[in-house]
Write an enzyme that holds these catalytic residues in place. Sequence first.
Site, PDB file in Angstrom:
ATOM      1  CE  LYS A 111      -4.349  -1.842   1.982  1.00  0.00           C
ATOM      2  NZ  LYS A 111      -4.862  -1.926   3.530  1.00  0.00           N
ATOM      3  CE  LYS A 191      -8.551  -9.709  -3.564  1.00  0.00           C
ATOM      4  NZ  LYS A 191      -7.986  -9.468  -2.371  1.00  0.00           N
ATOM      5  CE  LYS A 194     -14.690  -0.317  -5.087  1.00  0.00           C
ATOM      6  NZ  LYS A 194     -15.569  -1.501  -4.218  1.00  0.00           N
TER       7      LYS A 194
END
Length: 329
Positions: A111, A191, A194
Site C-alpha cells: 500500500k 485480482k 474496482k
Amino acid sequence: MKRLFSGVKPTGDLHLGNYLGAIRQWINLQDDYEPIFCIVDYHSITSQYNPKKLPDFVFKCACNYLAAGLDPEKSLITVQSKIPEHTELTWILNCITPVSWLERVPTFKEKAAKQSGNVNMGLLDYPALMTADIILYKAEAVPVGEDQLPHIELAREIVRKFNGVFGQLFPEPKGIIGKVGRIKGLDGADKMGKSLNNCIFLYETKDQIWTKLSKAVTDPARIRKSDPGDPEVCNIYALHKLLSDTETQYEVANGCRTASIGCVDCKRRLNDSLDSEIAPIREKYLELLTKKEYVGSILSEGSRKAAEIAAGTMDQVRDLIGFSYEFLE
Ligand code: SF4
C-alpha cells in the site's frame, strides 16, 4: 457459539469478487457462529477518499450485504465509527505493539508503494485497528483471504502480548480461509477489483454483464473456434466452477478441450449461471436503495448491540491496564 468478526471497507459498490470471495461464505457461516459484520469506515480513510461520498458508500455497502443474504436476525451488521471503542482499544494496543511488527506486514509495503505520496500513520497502524476490531468482541473466528493471514498472525501476537503484560483477557483469533481462492478479474490476470476496471458489479444487468464478459480474456491457445483449449488456464472456466452446476461445468470443460464449444457460447452459459445467482441480489439491492430508513434502522440496531459488547470489553480492559480511578465519579 463462537463469535465471528469480519468487515468490508465502504469504498463503493460491491462486485462479484467481493461476493464470491467473501460474502457468499459469510451467508453460510451465519448459522454456525455469532457473527458481527462491520462496515469498517475507519479503515477506509487510510487512503484518499471523498468525505461527501462516504455516507452513500456506507449505505450501499449495507444494501449489498442485506441483498446478498446477510440476515439481521442472525448477524449484527454494524458501522465501525458508531462504536468509538474500536479506536480507543487501538490506541491501547498501539502502546504495546512494536513498530517493527507493523512495518513487516506485506500489505503495508504494497500500500505504501501504491500511495507513496500519502504514507500516513493509519496505513501503518491498520493491523492494530484490525486487531482491535476483532478482539473488542472477543471474536475467535475471522473469515479472511490468504493475503490477510499475516494480519491474523499479527493479531494473535498482539493478543499474546496483551494477555502476557496485563493478564489473560482475549482469545487468540483464528482465520477461516474460504475454499474459494483469489477471484481473478475479467482480464484473467489480476485480482478482481474496482480500481483495475476488471470487475462485474452486483447491481449490473445481464446485458451489461454480457458487454463485459464478451471481451473477457480466455485461453490464448483458442485463436480459432476449431482450436482446442485448456479450461484450467481460463478464468471463464474458473467462474463456471463457482457459479454453474456440475453438468454445465463438465459440458464446457469437455467442449473446450474438444473444440466443440466456442468461447462465445461458453461465456453465454456463464452469463446464464451468473444471472441466476445475482439477479435476485440485484433486485433486492435496488429495492433496498429506496428503503433508507429501514436499512438505517438495521445498522443502528446492529451497532447499538455491538456497542454494548464493546463497552463490557473496554471496562475489563481499563481495569487491567490501571484506568480504574475509584476517586473519580
Ligand atoms: Fe475458456 Fe470456455 Fe473458451 Fe475454453 S471455451 S477457453 S473455458 S471461454
